[in-house]
Scaffold this motif. Structure first.
Motif, PDB file in Angstrom:
ATOM      1  N   GLU A  51      37.464  36.384  25.378  1.00  0.00           N
ATOM      2  CA  GLU A  51      37.389  36.636  26.817  1.00  0.00           C
ATOM      3  C   GLU A  51      38.206  37.847  27.257  1.00  0.00           C
ATOM      4  O   GLU A  51      38.087  38.309  28.387  1.00  0.00           O
ATOM      5  N   LYS A  52      39.023  38.407  26.381  1.00  0.00           N
ATOM      6  CA  LYS A  52      39.802  39.609  26.702  1.00  0.00           C
ATOM      7  C   LYS A  52      38.999  40.895  26.465  1.00  0.00           C
ATOM      8  O   LYS A  52      39.463  41.984  26.761  1.00  0.00           O
ATOM      9  N   PHE A  53      37.794  40.782  25.900  1.00  0.00           N
ATOM     10  CA  PHE A  53      36.967  41.949  25.596  1.00  0.00           C
ATOM     11  C   PHE A  53      35.931  42.207  26.677  1.00  0.00           C
ATOM     12  O   PHE A  53      35.347  41.290  27.230  1.00  0.00           O
ATOM     13  N   THR A  54      35.680  43.486  26.936  1.00  0.00           N
ATOM     14  CA  THR A  54      34.527  43.925  27.713  1.00  0.00           C
ATOM     15  C   THR A  54      33.389  44.078  26.714  1.00  0.00           C
ATOM     16  O   THR A  54      33.611  44.540  25.585  1.00  0.00           O
ATOM     17  N   GLN A  55      32.179  43.705  27.077  1.00  0.00           N
ATOM     18  CA  GLN A  55      31.054  43.817  26.151  1.00  0.00           C
ATOM     19  C   GLN A  55      30.868  45.261  25.700  1.00  0.00           C
ATOM     20  O   GLN A  55      31.016  46.198  26.478  1.00  0.00           O
ATOM     21  N   ALA A  56      30.535  45.416  24.434  1.00  0.00           N
ATOM     22  CA  ALA A  56      30.264  46.726  23.843  1.00  0.00           C
ATOM     23  C   ALA A  56      28.990  46.571  23.008  1.00  0.00           C
ATOM     24  O   ALA A  56      29.047  46.191  21.850  1.00  0.00           O
ATOM     25  N   ALA A  57      27.855  46.834  23.606  1.00  0.00           N
ATOM     26  CA  ALA A  57      26.564  46.621  22.946  1.00  0.00           C
ATOM     27  C   ALA A  57      26.301  47.654  21.861  1.00  0.00           C
ATOM     28  O   ALA A  57      26.760  48.793  21.941  1.00  0.00           O
ATOM     29  N   VAL A  58      25.553  47.238  20.861  1.00  0.00           N
ATOM     30  CA  VAL A  58      25.079  48.128  19.801  1.00  0.00           C
ATOM     31  C   VAL A  58      23.559  48.151  19.901  1.00  0.00           C
ATOM     32  O   VAL A  58      22.913  47.098  19.839  1.00  0.00           O
ATOM     33  N   ARG A  59      22.986  49.326  20.067  1.00  0.00           N
ATOM     34  CA  ARG A  59      21.529  49.446  20.166  1.00  0.00           C
ATOM     35  C   ARG A  59      20.880  49.032  18.854  1.00  0.00           C
ATOM     36  O   ARG A  59      21.356  49.374  17.781  1.00  0.00           O
TER      37      ARG A  59
END
Length: 111
Positions: A51-59
């Motif tokens: 919950e401490k992370f902001t989402q970081a998507a991988v295409r």
């Protein structure tokens, strides 16, 4: 602090503005871990809560995402295993969905 950017970090060394901060917090070391103590290293790793992370998507379809992990002190230890895989970096882990490669070590904060 953990930073991330879409694509490769190569060519963006020292350019913190190319990265987005995806996690931050305070940790305290649990000790050291080296080749002699590797079998017991799990107790030395610090987990950052999800919950401490902001989402970081991988295409999908071959996309890439880089991560820069740093401390504001010089207490982080990094050892590169070798220089031979994709773009000269060693594959560290993989599943059918993702491959994780090592990167570079940097001795200044930030970068």
């Amino acid at each position: 602090e953990v930073y991330s950017k879409e694509g490769s970090w190569v060519g963006h060394e020292g350019q913190l503005e190319s990265f987005d901060k995806v996690a931050e917090g305070r940790i305290r070391s649990r000790g050291s871990c080296d080749a002699e103590t590797a079998a017991n290293c799990d107790s030395y790793f610090v987990n950052i809560p999800f919950e401490k992370f902001t989402q970081a998507a991988v295409r999908g379809g071959g996309g890439a995402r880089s991560f820069y992990i740093t401390l504001s002190t010089n207490d982080i230890m990094y050892q590169r295993s070798s220089y031979s895989g994709e773009g000269g970096f060693q594959l560290q882990a993989e599943t059918q969905d993702i491959e994780i490669y090592d990167g570079a070590g940097v001795t200044v904060y930030p970068f």
